[in-house]
Design a protein around this motif. Structure first.
Motif, PDB file in Angstrom:
ATOM      1  N   GLU A  59       0.831  -1.212   0.000  1.00  0.00           N
ATOM      2  CA  GLU A  59       0.000   0.000   0.000  1.00  0.00           C
ATOM      3  C   GLU A  59       0.864   1.259   0.000  1.00  0.00           C
ATOM      4  O   GLU A  59       0.615   2.199  -0.760  1.00  0.00           O
ATOM      5  N   GLU A  60       1.887   1.304   0.843  1.00  0.00           N
ATOM      6  CA  GLU A  60       2.768   2.472   0.895  1.00  0.00           C
ATOM      7  C   GLU A  60       3.494   2.667  -0.428  1.00  0.00           C
ATOM      8  O   GLU A  60       3.633   3.794  -0.907  1.00  0.00           O
ATOM      9  N   LYS A  61       3.932   1.577  -1.036  1.00  0.00           N
ATOM     10  CA  LYS A  61       4.626   1.672  -2.322  1.00  0.00           C
ATOM     11  C   LYS A  61       3.693   2.173  -3.422  1.00  0.00           C
ATOM     12  O   LYS A  61       4.091   2.955  -4.283  1.00  0.00           O
ATOM     13  N   ARG A  62       2.446   1.739  -3.377  1.00  0.00           N
ATOM     14  CA  ARG A  62       1.452   2.218  -4.341  1.00  0.00           C
ATOM     15  C   ARG A  62       1.237   3.718  -4.150  1.00  0.00           C
ATOM     16  O   ARG A  62       1.172   4.487  -5.116  1.00  0.00           O
ATOM     17  N   VAL A  63       1.181   4.141  -2.885  1.00  0.00           N
ATOM     18  CA  VAL A  63       0.971   5.561  -2.589  1.00  0.00           C
ATOM     19  C   VAL A  63       2.172   6.389  -3.050  1.00  0.00           C
ATOM     20  O   VAL A  63       1.998   7.499  -3.555  1.00  0.00           O
ATOM     21  N   VAL A  64       3.383   5.872  -2.913  1.00  0.00           N
ATOM     22  CA  VAL A  64       4.569   6.592  -3.401  1.00  0.00           C
ATOM     23  C   VAL A  64       4.415   6.879  -4.888  1.00  0.00           C
ATOM     24  O   VAL A  64       4.646   8.008  -5.342  1.00  0.00           O
ATOM     25  N   GLU A  65       4.015   5.882  -5.647  1.00  0.00           N
ATOM     26  CA  GLU A  65       3.835   6.081  -7.091  1.00  0.00           C
ATOM     27  C   GLU A  65       2.761   7.128  -7.377  1.00  0.00           C
ATOM     28  O   GLU A  65       2.922   7.966  -8.259  1.00  0.00           O
ATOM     29  N   TYR A  66       1.682   7.067  -6.609  1.00  0.00           N
ATOM     30  CA  TYR A  66       0.601   8.038  -6.791  1.00  0.00           C
ATOM     31  C   TYR A  66       1.079   9.452  -6.468  1.00  0.00           C
ATOM     32  O   TYR A  66       0.838  10.390  -7.234  1.00  0.00           O
ATOM     33  N   ILE A  67       1.773   9.617  -5.353  1.00  0.00           N
ATOM     34  CA  ILE A  67       2.255  10.940  -4.931  1.00  0.00           C
ATOM     35  C   ILE A  67       3.247  11.492  -5.959  1.00  0.00           C
ATOM     36  O   ILE A  67       3.216  12.679  -6.297  1.00  0.00           O
ATOM     37  N   LEU A  68       4.126  10.639  -6.467  1.00  0.00           N
ATOM     38  CA  LEU A  68       5.058  11.088  -7.504  1.00  0.00           C
ATOM     39  C   LEU A  68       4.299  11.628  -8.715  1.00  0.00           C
ATOM     40  O   LEU A  68       4.614  12.702  -9.225  1.00  0.00           O
ATOM     41  N   VAL A  82      17.750  11.827 -15.318  1.00  0.00           N
ATOM     42  CA  VAL A  82      16.372  12.254 -15.088  1.00  0.00           C
ATOM     43  C   VAL A  82      16.058  12.090 -13.604  1.00  0.00           C
ATOM     44  O   VAL A  82      16.408  11.073 -12.994  1.00  0.00           O
ATOM     45  N   TYR A  83      15.400  13.098 -13.027  1.00  0.00           N
ATOM     46  CA  TYR A  83      15.061  13.092 -11.599  1.00  0.00           C
ATOM     47  C   TYR A  83      13.627  13.550 -11.400  1.00  0.00           C
ATOM     48  O   TYR A  83      13.074  14.291 -12.208  1.00  0.00           O
ATOM     49  N   TRP A  84      13.057  13.139 -10.264  1.00  0.00           N
ATOM     50  CA  TRP A  84      11.736  13.595  -9.854  1.00  0.00           C
ATOM     51  C   TRP A  84      11.891  14.911  -9.104  1.00  0.00           C
ATOM     52  O   TRP A  84      12.499  14.961  -8.040  1.00  0.00           O
ATOM     53  N   HIS A  85      11.339  15.991  -9.642  1.00  0.00           N
ATOM     54  CA  HIS A  85      11.410  17.316  -9.022  1.00  0.00           C
ATOM     55  C   HIS A  85      10.064  17.699  -8.421  1.00  0.00           C
ATOM     56  O   HIS A  85       9.018  17.307  -8.922  1.00  0.00           O
ATOM     57  N   HIS A  86      10.121  18.498  -7.380  1.00  0.00           N
ATOM     58  CA  HIS A  86       8.935  19.097  -6.770  1.00  0.00           C
ATOM     59  C   HIS A  86       9.100  20.608  -6.919  1.00  0.00           C
ATOM     60  O   HIS A  86      10.030  21.199  -6.352  1.00  0.00           O
ATOM     61  N   ALA A  87       8.225  21.249  -7.691  1.00  0.00           N
ATOM     62  CA  ALA A  87       8.400  22.662  -8.058  1.00  0.00           C
ATOM     63  C   ALA A  87       8.464  23.570  -6.834  1.00  0.00           C
ATOM     64  O   ALA A  87       9.347  24.429  -6.735  1.00  0.00           O
ATOM     65  N   ARG A  88       7.557  23.404  -5.892  1.00  0.00           N
ATOM     66  CA  ARG A  88       7.544  24.286  -4.715  1.00  0.00           C
ATOM     67  C   ARG A  88       8.789  24.064  -3.864  1.00  0.00           C
ATOM     68  O   ARG A  88       9.404  25.021  -3.369  1.00  0.00           O
ATOM     69  N   ALA A  89       9.180  22.815  -3.672  1.00  0.00           N
ATOM     70  CA  ALA A  89      10.371  22.523  -2.874  1.00  0.00           C
ATOM     71  C   ALA A  89      11.612  23.105  -3.547  1.00  0.00           C
ATOM     72  O   ALA A  89      12.468  23.688  -2.868  1.00  0.00           O
ATOM     73  N   ASP A  90      11.711  22.971  -4.861  1.00  0.00           N
ATOM     74  CA  ASP A  90      12.858  23.550  -5.572  1.00  0.00           C
ATOM     75  C   ASP A  90      12.912  25.060  -5.353  1.00  0.00           C
ATOM     76  O   ASP A  90      13.982  25.630  -5.131  1.00  0.00           O
ATOM     77  N   LYS A  91      11.757  25.718  -5.396  1.00  0.00           N
ATOM     78  CA  LYS A  91      11.695  27.167  -5.192  1.00  0.00           C
ATOM     79  C   LYS A  91      12.124  27.527  -3.772  1.00  0.00           C
ATOM     80  O   LYS A  91      12.925  28.441  -3.573  1.00  0.00           O
ATOM     81  N   GLU A  92      11.614  26.808  -2.775  1.00  0.00           N
ATOM     82  CA  GLU A  92      11.947  27.102  -1.379  1.00  0.00           C
ATOM     83  C   GLU A  92      13.423  26.811  -1.089  1.00  0.00           C
ATOM     84  O   GLU A  92      14.071  27.541  -0.335  1.00  0.00           O
ATOM     85  N   ILE A  93      13.959  25.766  -1.680  1.00  0.00           N
ATOM     86  CA  ILE A  93      15.387  25.442  -1.494  1.00  0.00           C
ATOM     87  C   ILE A  93      16.254  26.536  -2.112  1.00  0.00           C
ATOM     88  O   ILE A  93      17.242  26.976  -1.518  1.00  0.00           O
TER      89      ILE A  93
END
Length: 127
Positions: A59-68, A82-93
Motif C-alpha cells: 500500500e505504501e509503495k502504491r501511494v509513493v507512485e501516486y504521490i510522484l 532524469v530526476y523527480w522534481h517538486h516545483a515548490r520545494a525547488d523554489k523554497e530550497i
C-alpha cells in the motif's frame, strides 16, 4: 547541505492536498521532508525512493507512485540524468540558498566595516 528550515503555508498545503487520505499525507510529508533535508530531487528508481522514505508495504509503495505522479515531475538534467522534481520545494530550497548567501555577504561587510573602524580608532588614538 540541506535546507535548515522551510516555510510552511498550511492553507497552501491543505488546498493542494485536500483529496489525500492519511496514508497519502504521511507518504507525501516523508517525501517532502527528505527532499528538503537533502536539497535535491529524487532519482527515478522507485526502489531507492521507497527505501529512503521507508515505504515497505504494498500500500505504501502504491501511494509513493501516486504521490510522484500527482505532485512531482520528471526533469532531465544537463548531464542527461532524469530526476523527480517538486516545483515548490525547488523554489523554497533556492530561496533558502539565496538567504544563506546573502547572510554570508552581510557578515563579510560587517566584518570589513568593523576592521576599518578598528583601524581608524588605532590611527586616531594609537591603541
Amino acid at each position: 547541505m540541506g535546507t535548515p528550515y522551510i516555510a510552511m503555508y498550511p492553507s497552501d498545503y491543505l488546498a493542494d492536498t485536500a483529496h489525500l487520505g492519511l496514508t497519502e499525507h504521511g507518504v507525501y510529508w516523508r517525501m517532502l521532508l527528505h527532499y528538503y533535508q537533502h536539497g535535491k530531487p529524487f532519482p527515478t528508481s522507485l526502489e531507492k525512493i521507497n527505501r529512503v522514505i521507508l515505504a515497505s508495504t504494498p500500500e505504501e509503495k502504491r501511494v509513493v507512485e501516486y504521490i510522484l505522479s500527482e505532485f512531482f515531475s520528471l526533469q532531465r538534467h544537463e548531464d542527461g540524468a532524469v530526476y523527480w522534481h517538486h516545483a515548490r520545494a525547488d523554489k523554497e530550497i533556492a530561496n533558502a540558498e539565496w538567504r544563506r548567501l546573502a547572510a554570508g555577504i552581510q557578515k563579510d561587510y560587517g566584518r570589513q566595516g568593523g576592521l576599518r573602524s578598528a583601524e581608524t580608532r588605532r590611527a586616531k588614538y594609537g591603541t
